[in-house]
Write a protein that holds these residues in place. Structure first.
Motif, PDB file in Angstrom:
ATOM      1  N   ALA A 137       7.528  -0.016   4.511  1.00 51.74           N
ATOM      2  CA  ALA A 137       7.196   1.085   5.416  1.00 51.74           C
ATOM      3  C   ALA A 137       6.470   2.195   4.648  1.00 51.74           C
ATOM      4  O   ALA A 137       5.462   2.746   5.121  1.00 51.74           O
ATOM      5  N   ALA A 138       6.952   2.510   3.448  1.00 49.43           N
ATOM      6  CA  ALA A 138       6.318   3.544   2.628  1.00 49.43           C
ATOM      7  C   ALA A 138       4.903   3.128   2.221  1.00 49.43           C
ATOM      8  O   ALA A 138       3.979   3.954   2.211  1.00 49.43           O
ATOM      9  N   LEU A 139       4.717   1.850   1.891  1.00 50.57           N
ATOM     10  CA  LEU A 139       3.387   1.358   1.528  1.00 50.57           C
ATOM     11  C   LEU A 139       2.419   1.467   2.700  1.00 50.57           C
ATOM     12  O   LEU A 139       1.245   1.815   2.521  1.00 50.57           O
ATOM     13  N   ARG A 140       2.912   1.156   3.891  1.00 57.14           N
ATOM     14  CA  ARG A 140       2.060   1.258   5.090  1.00 57.14           C
ATOM     15  C   ARG A 140       1.648   2.706   5.335  1.00 57.14           C
ATOM     16  O   ARG A 140       0.499   2.990   5.689  1.00 57.14           O
ATOM     17  N   LEU A 141       2.586   3.621   5.153  1.00 53.95           N
ATOM     18  CA  LEU A 141       2.269   5.049   5.317  1.00 53.95           C
ATOM     19  C   LEU A 141       1.242   5.492   4.279  1.00 53.95           C
ATOM     20  O   LEU A 141       0.302   6.224   4.595  1.00 53.95           O
ATOM     21  N   LEU A 142       1.423   5.036   3.037  1.00 53.01           N
ATOM     22  CA  LEU A 142       0.484   5.385   1.972  1.00 53.01           C
ATOM     23  C   LEU A 142      -0.916   4.882   2.290  1.00 53.01           C
ATOM     24  O   LEU A 142      -1.909   5.583   2.068  1.00 53.01           O
ATOM     25  N   SER A 143      -1.020   3.655   2.812  1.00 52.27           N
ATOM     26  CA  SER A 143      -2.332   3.072   3.133  1.00 52.27           C
ATOM     27  C   SER A 143      -3.050   3.852   4.225  1.00 52.27           C
ATOM     28  O   SER A 143      -4.271   3.791   4.342  1.00 52.27           O
ATOM     29  N   GLN A 144      -2.271   4.588   5.026  1.00 51.85           N
ATOM     30  CA  GLN A 144      -2.857   5.405   6.088  1.00 51.85           C
ATOM     31  C   GLN A 144      -2.984   6.872   5.677  1.00 51.85           C
ATOM     32  O   GLN A 144      -3.243   7.736   6.501  1.00 51.85           O
ATOM     33  N   SER A 145      -2.773   7.127   4.379  1.00 52.26           N
ATOM     34  CA  SER A 145      -2.845   8.491   3.826  1.00 52.26           C
ATOM     35  C   SER A 145      -1.851   9.439   4.494  1.00 52.26           C
ATOM     36  O   SER A 145      -2.113  10.631   4.675  1.00 52.26           O
ATOM     37  N   LEU A 146      -0.698   8.900   4.846  1.00 51.76           N
ATOM     38  CA  LEU A 146       0.373   9.679   5.462  1.00 51.76           C
ATOM     39  C   LEU A 146       1.482   9.910   4.446  1.00 51.76           C
ATOM     40  O   LEU A 146       1.653   9.121   3.517  1.00 51.76           O
ATOM     41  N   PRO A 147       2.270  10.972   4.618  1.00 47.77           N
ATOM     42  CA  PRO A 147       3.352  11.248   3.670  1.00 47.77           C
ATOM     43  C   PRO A 147       4.474  10.208   3.766  1.00 47.77           C
ATOM     44  O   PRO A 147       4.638   9.556   4.798  1.00 47.77           O
ATOM     45  N   THR A 148       5.221  10.064   2.689  1.00 49.09           N
ATOM     46  CA  THR A 148       6.319   9.084   2.653  1.00 49.09           C
ATOM     47  C   THR A 148       7.673   9.795   2.608  1.00 49.09           C
ATOM     48  O   THR A 148       8.620   9.291   2.013  1.00 49.09           O
TER      49      THR A 148
END
Length: 456
Positions: free
Chosen positions: A59-70
Motif C-alpha cells: 500500500a505504501a509503495l502504491r502511494l509512493l508511485s502516485q507521489s502521495l504521502p505514506t
C-alpha cells in the motif's frame, strides 16, 4: 541415512524471520515521509514474513508511485478503499505500528536485515526443491544438475545485480552518452581542468595535504564552484568542523566571489566572526548589513551540510540517497576527512581506512555521483628538503592509490618559506588521474577568505 535425517531435522524449525524489524520498517514509513524512498529500491514486498505486513508495505509503495504521502491516514485510507483494512488487522494494527516506532533513522539497516531473512528462506526453499530433484531418478542427471543450478542462480541473482553485458549493449550506451546529460563538470580552475578535466559521476577524487595547507577551504571552494557553474546540489560531510564553523567560512568565500561582485559585499575574513563572538572585535553596523546580504545568498544555495562525527559510509550513502531523491541530482559529495572516519574503532587503522576508501569508491559508483574526499599527508614530508608531497606520502597510501580515480596533493611554499617568491601561490599536484594527465596546476589562493583564482 544420517544425512537425510540431519536435513529433515530442520523441518520443525521456524524459518528465518524478524517480525520486530518488519514492524519497525512499517512504523517508520508511516512516521517519516522520506523513509520509504530510502529502501523502496532494495526491499521487495515478498521479503515480509507476515502477510499483513506485505499488504501494508505494498500500500505504501502504491502511494509512493502516485507521489502521495505514506502517513498513517493515507495508508489506512488506501487499505480501506481496496478492502484490505480488515485483513491486515484494522486501524488498531496500523496505529500500534506507529506507536511502537520512535524514528526511521535505522530503516536502511532494518531493510537489509529483512531482506537477509527473506533470502535465507528462499535458500531453504531452493534446497528442498533440489532434494526432490535428486529423487527424480527418471530424469537424466545432466538435466537434474542443470535445473538445480538454475534454482541457485535465480536466488543469487536476487542479491547481485547482473552487471555483465555484451559489448554491443555497452557500445550503444557509450555512443548515446555523447549526447546525454551526464557530462564531466569542470572546476573552473583552467590548469586543473586541463589535467583531470573535472568531476565525473561515479568517481572518487582525493585531495591530500599536511595540516593548514587549506584542504577544507579547497573543498569548500570546489563545492561552491559546482553550484555556481553547473547549478547542481552539493553535500558536505564535515567530521572536523561543525556546520556553523563551515557556514562562517562559506560566508567569507561568498564575500569575495566574483559571481556576487555586483552586490558590493564587504570582504569578510575567515576569522572575522570568531573575533566578534569572542568580544575581541565586535562587528560594526556596516558589516552586519553586508553579512545580511551574504546570509540571503547562502540560504538560496542547494548546499547541504552534515557534521556527525561518528557517521559511517553507509550513513553517508543513506543521506545522499535522500538528498538525491529530493533534488533529482547530486553534483558533488565532499567528505572532510578520511582519517576521522577510521579513527575510533580501535582496530588496525590501515585496514579501517581501506574499508572507508573502498566504501566511498563503491558509493560513488552506486549513486553515480562524484565524491571528493580529503586526506592527511604523512608527517615524513617535513623531514625532506623538498616538502612537496608525493602520492606515497598519503596516510596508508596503498589502498588510496588503488581506489582513487584522481589524487590531488596541495602545497603552499609560503607555509614553509616565509620569504618565498611564491606568496599566495597554491600548487595542486595531480599525482594520479585515471582518465586524464598528471602534472601541477598553479593557482592563486588567499587563505584569509578561502578564495582560489586562476593565474593570468
Amino acid at each position: 541415512m544420517t544425512e537425510e535425517l540431519s536435513f529433515q531435522g530442520t523441518a520443525d524449525r521456524l524459518p528465518p524471520q524478524n517480525i520486530e524489524a518488519e514492524e519497525a520498517i512499517l512504523g517508520g514509513i508511516m512516521l517519516d515521509p522520506e523513509a520509504i524512498s530510502r529502501i523502496c529500491d532494495r526491499l521487495i514486498p515478498e521479503a515480509f514474513y507476515i502477510s499483513a505486513h506485505k499488504d501494508i508495505y505494498q500500500a505504501a509503495l502504491r502511494l509512493l508511485s502516485q507521489s502521495l504521502p505514506t502517513d498513517l491516514l493515507s495508508v489506512t485510507s488506501w487499505l480501506a478503499d481496496h478492502n484490505l483494512l480488515d485483513r491486515i488487522g484494522g486501524k488498531n494494527k496500523l496505529a500500534t505500528l506507529v506507536d511502537r516506532t520512535v524514528s526511521a533513522v535505522n530503516i536502511d539497516s532494518l531493510a537489509e536485515l529483512v531482506m537477509d531473512k527473506y533470502l535465507r528462506r528462499q535458500l531453504i526453499k531452493a534446497g528442498n526443491e533440489i532434494v526432490h530433484l535428486g529423487y527424480e531418478t527418471e530424469k537424466e542427471l545432466p538435466i537434474v544438475l542443470d535445473q538445480a543450478e538454475q534454482k541457485v542462480f535465480q536466488l543469487s541473482n536476487q542479491t547481485i545485480t547482473n552487471n555483465t553485458e555484451h559489448n554491443s549493449t555497452i557500445n550503444i550506451a557509450a555512443y548515446e552518452e555523447l549526447d546525454s546529460d551526464n557530462p564531466i563538470y569542470p572546476t573552473g580552475l583552467h590548469e586543473l581542468d586541463n589535467l583531470m578535466l573535472g568531476f565525473e559521476d561515479g568517481t572518487l577524487t582525493i585531495v591530500g595535504g599536511r595540516p593548514s595547507m587549506g584542504k577544507s577551504q579547497i573543498s569548500l571552494f570546489l563545492a561552491l564552484q559546482m553550484i555556481l557553474l553547473h547549478n547542481l546540489p552539493v553535500v558536505i560531510f564535515s567530521l572536523e568542523m561543525t556546520k556553523k564553523q563551515l557556514e562562517y567560512r562559506l560566508w567569507s568565500l561568498i564575500s569575495v566571489t566574483n559571481a556576487y561582485k555586483h552586490l558590493d559585499l564587504i570582504p569578510l575574513k575567515s576569522d572575522r566572526i570568531r573575533r566578534h563572538r569572542s568580544g575581541n572585535q565586535p562587528l560594526e553596523d556596516w558589516e552586519f548589513t553586508s553579512i545580511a546580504k551574504i546570509v540571503g545568498i547562502a540560504s538560496e544555495l542547494p548546499l547541504y551540510m552534515n557534521d556527525s562525527r561518528g557517521i559511517t559510509v553507509s550513513g553517508i550513502a543513506s543521506e545522499c540517497r535522500q538528498i538525491k531523491a529530493k533534488e533529482g541530482k547530486l553534483g558533488l559529495v565532499v567528505v572532510d576527512y578520511l582519517q576521522m572516519m577510521a579513527e575510533d574503532s580501535g582496530g588496525n587503522r590501515s585496514y579501517e581506512l581501506g574499508d572507508v576508501a573502498r566504501g566511498l569508491y563503491k558509493m560513488a559508483g552506486d549513486l553515480n555521483v562524484p565524491v571528493l574526499a580529503l586526506s592527511q599527508i604523512s608527517r615524513g614530508v617535513e623531514s625532506r628538503q623538498n616538502k612537496r608531497p608525493m602520492m606515497s606520502d598519503l596516510s596508508q597510501s596503498g589502498i588510496l592509490e588503488m581506489v582513487a580515480d584522481n589524487i590531488i596533493l596541495a602545497y603552499r611554499d609560503e607555509y614553509y618559506n616565509s620569504d618565498t617568491e611564491d606568496q599566495g601561490i597554491l600548487e595542486l599536484i595531480v599525482a594520479k588521474s585515471r582518465h586524464g594527465d598528471t602534472g601541477t596546476a598553479t593557482v592563486f589562493f588567499d587563505k584569509s577568505y578561502g578564495i582560489i583564482r586562476n593565474l593570468g
